[in-house]
Every structure is written in structure tokens, then in C-alpha cells.
Design an enzyme around this catalytic site. Sequence first.
Site, PDB file in Angstrom:
ATOM      1  N   GLU A 106       0.812  -1.226   0.000  1.00 43.64           N
ATOM      2  CA  GLU A 106       0.000   0.000   0.000  1.00 43.64           C
ATOM      3  C   GLU A 106       0.842   1.272   0.000  1.00 43.64           C
ATOM      4  O   GLU A 106       0.651   2.184   0.820  1.00 43.64           O
ATOM      5  CB  GLU A 106      -0.953  -0.028   1.194  1.00 43.64           C
ATOM      6  CG  GLU A 106      -1.854  -1.257   1.198  1.00 43.64           C
ATOM      7  CD  GLU A 106      -2.702  -1.402   2.460  1.00 43.64           C
ATOM      8  OE1 GLU A 106      -2.761  -0.455   3.252  1.00 43.64           O
ATOM      9  OE2 GLU A 106      -3.280  -2.484   2.665  1.00 43.64           O
TER      10      GLU A 106
ATOM     11  N   ASN B 276       2.004  -5.237  -3.074  1.00 43.70           N
ATOM     12  CA  ASN B 276       0.642  -5.565  -2.667  1.00 43.70           C
ATOM     13  C   ASN B 276      -0.157  -4.290  -2.424  1.00 43.70           C
ATOM     14  O   ASN B 276       0.350  -3.340  -1.803  1.00 43.70           O
ATOM     15  CB  ASN B 276       0.707  -6.393  -1.370  1.00 43.70           C
ATOM     16  CG  ASN B 276      -0.609  -7.057  -1.016  1.00 43.70           C
ATOM     17  OD1 ASN B 276      -1.185  -7.773  -1.826  1.00 43.70           O
ATOM     18  ND2 ASN B 276      -1.083  -6.814   0.208  1.00 43.70           N
TER      19      ASN B 276
ATOM     20  N   HIS C  85     -10.394  -6.801  -1.366  1.00 44.67           N
ATOM     21  CA  HIS C  85     -11.372  -6.530  -0.297  1.00 44.67           C
ATOM     22  C   HIS C  85     -12.566  -5.874  -0.979  1.00 44.67           C
ATOM     23  O   HIS C  85     -12.568  -4.669  -1.261  1.00 44.67           O
ATOM     24  CB  HIS C  85     -10.782  -5.603   0.783  1.00 44.67           C
ATOM     25  CG  HIS C  85      -9.654  -6.193   1.559  1.00 44.67           C
ATOM     26  ND1 HIS C  85      -9.799  -7.304   2.366  1.00 44.67           N
ATOM     27  CD2 HIS C  85      -8.357  -5.830   1.665  1.00 44.67           C
ATOM     28  CE1 HIS C  85      -8.639  -7.601   2.946  1.00 44.67           C
ATOM     29  NE2 HIS C  85      -7.743  -6.725   2.525  1.00 44.67           N
TER      30      HIS C  85
ATOM     31  N   GLU D 161      -5.798 -10.977  -0.547  1.00 50.12           N
ATOM     32  CA  GLU D 161      -6.465 -10.756   0.754  1.00 50.12           C
ATOM     33  C   GLU D 161      -7.994 -10.777   0.601  1.00 50.12           C
ATOM     34  O   GLU D 161      -8.700  -9.973   1.174  1.00 50.12           O
ATOM     35  CB  GLU D 161      -6.049  -9.414   1.363  1.00 50.12           C
ATOM     36  CG  GLU D 161      -4.571  -9.205   1.541  1.00 50.12           C
ATOM     37  CD  GLU D 161      -4.248  -7.914   2.259  1.00 50.12           C
ATOM     38  OE1 GLU D 161      -5.156  -7.256   2.791  1.00 50.12           O
ATOM     39  OE2 GLU D 161      -3.051  -7.540   2.310  1.00 50.12           O
TER      40      GLU D 161
ATOM     41  N   ASP E 210     -11.869 -10.915   0.696  1.00 50.20           N
ATOM     42  CA  ASP E 210     -13.074 -11.102   1.489  1.00 50.20           C
ATOM     43  C   ASP E 210     -14.182 -10.308   0.790  1.00 50.20           C
ATOM     44  O   ASP E 210     -13.916  -9.385   0.014  1.00 50.20           O
ATOM     45  CB  ASP E 210     -12.918 -10.703   2.964  1.00 50.20           C
ATOM     46  CG  ASP E 210     -12.121  -9.417   3.190  1.00 50.20           C
ATOM     47  OD1 ASP E 210     -11.357  -9.371   4.189  1.00 50.20           O
ATOM     48  OD2 ASP E 210     -12.261  -8.481   2.382  1.00 50.20           O
TER      49      ASP E 210
HETATM   50  O1  G3I Z   1      -3.091  -8.912  19.419  1.00 50.00           O
HETATM   51  C1  G3I Z   1      -3.561  -7.692  20.039  1.00 50.00           C
HETATM   52  C2  G3I Z   1      -4.262  -8.016  21.358  1.00 50.00           C
HETATM   53  O2  G3I Z   1      -3.314  -8.559  22.277  1.00 50.00           O
HETATM   54  C3  G3I Z   1      -4.886  -6.735  21.930  1.00 50.00           C
HETATM   55  O3  G3I Z   1      -5.618  -7.059  23.097  1.00 50.00           O
HETATM   56  C4  G3I Z   1      -5.818  -6.130  20.878  1.00 50.00           C
HETATM   57  C5  G3I Z   1      -6.467  -4.857  21.351  1.00 50.00           C
HETATM   58  O4  G3I Z   1      -5.471  -3.847  21.393  1.00 50.00           O
HETATM   59  O5  G3I Z   1      -5.063  -5.814  19.672  1.00 50.00           O
HETATM   60  C6  G3I Z   1      -4.532  -7.005  19.103  1.00 50.00           C
HETATM   61  O6  G3I Z   1      -3.802  -6.670  17.944  1.00 50.00           O
HETATM   62  C7  G3I Z   1      -4.640  -6.299  16.847  1.00 50.00           C
HETATM   63  C8  G3I Z   1      -4.342  -7.241  15.674  1.00 50.00           C
HETATM   64  O7  G3I Z   1      -5.076  -6.848  14.502  1.00 50.00           O
HETATM   65  C9  G3I Z   1      -4.709  -8.696  16.000  1.00 50.00           C
HETATM   66  O8  G3I Z   1      -6.100  -8.789  16.182  1.00 50.00           O
HETATM   67  C10 G3I Z   1      -4.268  -4.887  16.447  1.00 50.00           C
HETATM   68  O9  G3I Z   1      -4.646  -4.005  17.484  1.00 50.00           O
HETATM   69  C11 G3I Z   1      -5.007  -4.524  15.153  1.00 50.00           C
HETATM   70  O10 G3I Z   1      -4.547  -3.253  14.695  1.00 50.00           O
HETATM   71  C12 G3I Z   1      -4.685  -5.554  14.076  1.00 50.00           C
HETATM   72  O11 G3I Z   1      -5.442  -5.225  12.917  1.00 50.00           O
HETATM   73  C13 G3I Z   1      -4.942  -5.820  11.717  1.00 50.00           C
HETATM   74  C14 G3I Z   1      -4.756  -4.692  10.681  1.00 50.00           C
HETATM   75  O12 G3I Z   1      -4.348  -5.242   9.419  1.00 50.00           O
HETATM   76  C15 G3I Z   1      -3.675  -3.721  11.128  1.00 50.00           C
HETATM   77  O13 G3I Z   1      -2.448  -4.418  11.198  1.00 50.00           O
HETATM   78  C16 G3I Z   1      -5.975  -6.814  11.186  1.00 50.00           C
HETATM   79  O14 G3I Z   1      -6.063  -7.936  12.073  1.00 50.00           O
HETATM   80  C17 G3I Z   1      -5.572  -7.291   9.799  1.00 50.00           C
HETATM   81  O15 G3I Z   1      -6.580  -8.124   9.234  1.00 50.00           O
HETATM   82  C18 G3I Z   1      -5.359  -6.103   8.869  1.00 50.00           C
HETATM   83  O16 G3I Z   1      -4.933  -6.591   7.638  1.00 50.00           O
HETATM   84  C19 G3I Z   1      -4.638  -5.592   6.643  1.00 50.00           C
HETATM   85  C20 G3I Z   1      -3.430  -6.069   5.857  1.00 50.00           C
HETATM   86  O17 G3I Z   1      -2.348  -6.260   6.741  1.00 50.00           O
HETATM   87  C21 G3I Z   1      -3.100  -5.091   4.740  1.00 50.00           C
HETATM   88  N1  G3I Z   1      -4.258  -4.912   3.856  1.00 50.00           N
HETATM   89  C22 G3I Z   1      -5.461  -4.459   4.577  1.00 50.00           C
HETATM   90  C23 G3I Z   1      -5.818  -5.447   5.678  1.00 50.00           C
HETATM   91  C24 G3I Z   1      -7.078  -5.007   6.404  1.00 50.00           C
HETATM   92  O18 G3I Z   1      -6.849  -3.810   7.085  1.00 50.00           O
END
Ligand code: G3I
Length: 351
Positions: free
Chosen positions: A165, A206, A242, A272, A274
Site C-alpha cells: 500500500e 501488494n 477486499h 487478501e 473477502d
Molecule cells: O493482538 C492484540 C491483542 O493482544 C490486543 O488485546 C488487541 C487490542 O489492542 O489488539 C490485538 O492486535 C490487533 C491485531 O489486529 C490482531 O487482532 C491490532 O490491534 C489490530 O490493529 C490488528 O489489525 C490488523 C490490521 O491489518 C492492522 O495491522 C488486522 O487484524 C488485519 O486483518 C489487517 O490486515 C490488513 C493487511 O495487513 C493489509 N491490507 C489491509 C488489511 C485489512 O486492514
Amino acid sequence: MTVLFARLAPVLVVVTLAGCDRSTATSPSPVTSIPSSSSGPLRTAGSAVNKLVGAAVQAGLLSDASYRTVLDREFSAITTENDLKWANVEPVPGGFDFASADAIVGHASAFGMQVKGHTLLWHQQIPGWLDGLSPDALRQAVTDHIQGVVGHYRGRVRAWDVVNEALNDDGSWRDTVFWRGLGDSYVADAFRVAHAADPGALLFYNDYGAEGLGGKADRVYALVRDLKAAGVPIDGVGLQMHISAAGRPSDASIGANMRRLADLGLLVTISEMDVQLAGVGGTQAERLDAQRAAYHSVVALCVAEPRCDGVTFWGFTDAHTWLAPDLPLLFDVQYQPKPAYSGVLDALSGR
Ligand code: G3I
């Protein structure tokens, strides 16, 4: 300490002059060795048409038996959803924590799944210590990060999302810490460092919102075209996909975009996928069928494109999706297959 980027450039010139220019090299076959012994319908159908069928995985979910059962039965590839993002894998300078990503890579190896590492450079989930670094210090930090992560998995990870991105929705450069500190060339330099760290890995750019022909897709096309022309070791483009069942780029537009990327000698991967239900009208059965149709169409486009190496879904159960409470995936919260699952299986099976 000499910055590798500067140090690497002379080496790269030598390497390129020595004929390592990827634009002439024959790219690896799109998909390698999907075990024919795989049992599940999706893996089997994907293997029959030489397409990877992947899922984004979080290490913490591997302790769930229901999760593992479906993952190991149905999928031939895994993308690390979050465990290899910079803030998670190198929270302090030089302090790498590979434990959770090692669990994913080890699991994939045990079940004959290919791995894609996501992602080396992205503007989200980066550690705070990157802020305020001088350009030279940032270059060194980026070099060390890519070398450390890709080097750790050398020979064990099939592909990397090297840069994720980098472009805004209007196609302009995204104003990230990497772009501000290093300029436009940070993308090419990242690919060069990643290639040096594991010459056998496939390297992808990506992005989202560039699936069908149009402004951002045109900009992504130009970016990767120019990278290839410059001899940068890029192997493919990830179209995140997405999308919504309420509206998405047309099949013709996605197919034409995939084809023009393939004509550059690149692989294309649906990286990715969905399909959101939000905004889709009708009965629940009608909504789920619209979702099924969207999955079927996109997977069929990948099957029809020889240089599409497969489709990765951004999770596989509605119990674990970044889009909650939407229901965007193939299996419901009780791990039962939805009509979307049938749509994917039918597309892989040529139905
Ligand atoms: O693991 C911690 C947990 O310990 C904590 O309690 C909780 C609340 O703070 O956060 C958890 O981490 C979260 C993580 O997902 C796992 O669930 C992060 O805060 C959260 O920011 C993270 O979001 C991810 C997001 O990218 C940002 O990295 C999403 O799961 C993930 O699906 C999403 O994926 C992105 C791709 O990497 C790039 N393309 C877009 C896609 C969707 O946004």
C-alpha cells in the site's frame, strides 16, 4: 556504519550486468508443489488447476482445534496476517521476536502449505522508534529489518509482500515514514535488499483498490512496469480484493487488469480476498448467494489467468475477521461452509 542501500547499489550494478536482470529471467512457475495428498476439497481442486488456495493466519488461533482442522484440510497456503508486521517482529531496534511467526511457518511446513510473509514495509503497525530517524539511520533500519526477517526465513518462505500500500487511492505516493525519509526509490531498494536476503523467494508489491482497471490500478501498473524495466527483482503483484457483494469492479475490468500485469512478465495473486455483505439487500439467503457469486467470479478469473498463482482469503471463518461484525468469509462462526465456499469450489472445479 555504511548504509547497505548505498553499498548494495554498486553490487547490484555488477549483479545486474552479470545477467541477473529479472526482466529477461524466466519467472518461477506460478505455483510449486502443492501436495497432491492434500485431503480437503479446496486444496484438491486448487491443486488440479495449479492454484494456491490460501488463508491469512494469526499464530494465536493455531491453538484452536476447530480452526486448525479447517485450515489444514482446505488450504495449501498461508499468509501471516499480523505476526510479521514490523511492530510485532522487531519491536525494538535489532530485537527480533520470531516466535509467533515461527509457529505459523512451522505449522505450514508440517502440512505442506506454502507461506507468504506479510509484510516487510507498510505504513501501519510500525514501531514508534522509526519516527524521527535521519534518512541514513532510516535506510539502515529498513535494510537491517528486511535482511533480518527475510534472512531468518531464507528458503522456508515462498513469497513476500515486500511493500504494501505505497500508493494513495488517487495513485499519488502515500506520505509514509518510508517515502518521507527515503523518497520514491524506497520501493525499489526494498525489493533489492529482500532479493539479496533470499534470492529464491518471490517478491510482490501488494495493494488494495487496484483490482479493476482505473486510476489506482493504472498507477500500480506503471509502478511495477517501471520497477521491472529497471531490473528490480519484483516477481508479482498482489491484488488484495477486499470487495463487497453490493458492488465491485466488473469481471472484464479485473481480468483485463490481471492480463496486463501478467503481460509484464509478473505473477498476479489475489492476496487478501473477502466479500462484505454490508449494504447488500434481500433475504439472508439472497445476500449469501450474492456473496457466493462474487467469490465465484473472482476465483474463476484467477483460474482463467495462467499467471495468477492463486487466491488467498483474508481469514476463512467469520469468527475471526477484521471486518467483524460483517460476515465476509467462506465459513461461518461455527466453521460450517457457507454458499461462498461452494462458489470458490465451483470456480476451482470449472463449474
Ligand atoms: O493482538 C492484540 C491483542 O493482544 C490486543 O488485546 C488487541 C487490542 O489492542 O489488539 C490485538 O492486535 C490487533 C491485531 O489486529 C490482531 O487482532 C491490532 O490491534 C489490530 O490493529 C490488528 O489489525 C490488523 C490490521 O491489518 C492492522 O495491522 C488486522 O487484524 C488485519 O486483518 C489487517 O490486515 C490488513 C493487511 O495487513 C493489509 N491490507 C489491509 C488489511 C485489512 O486492514
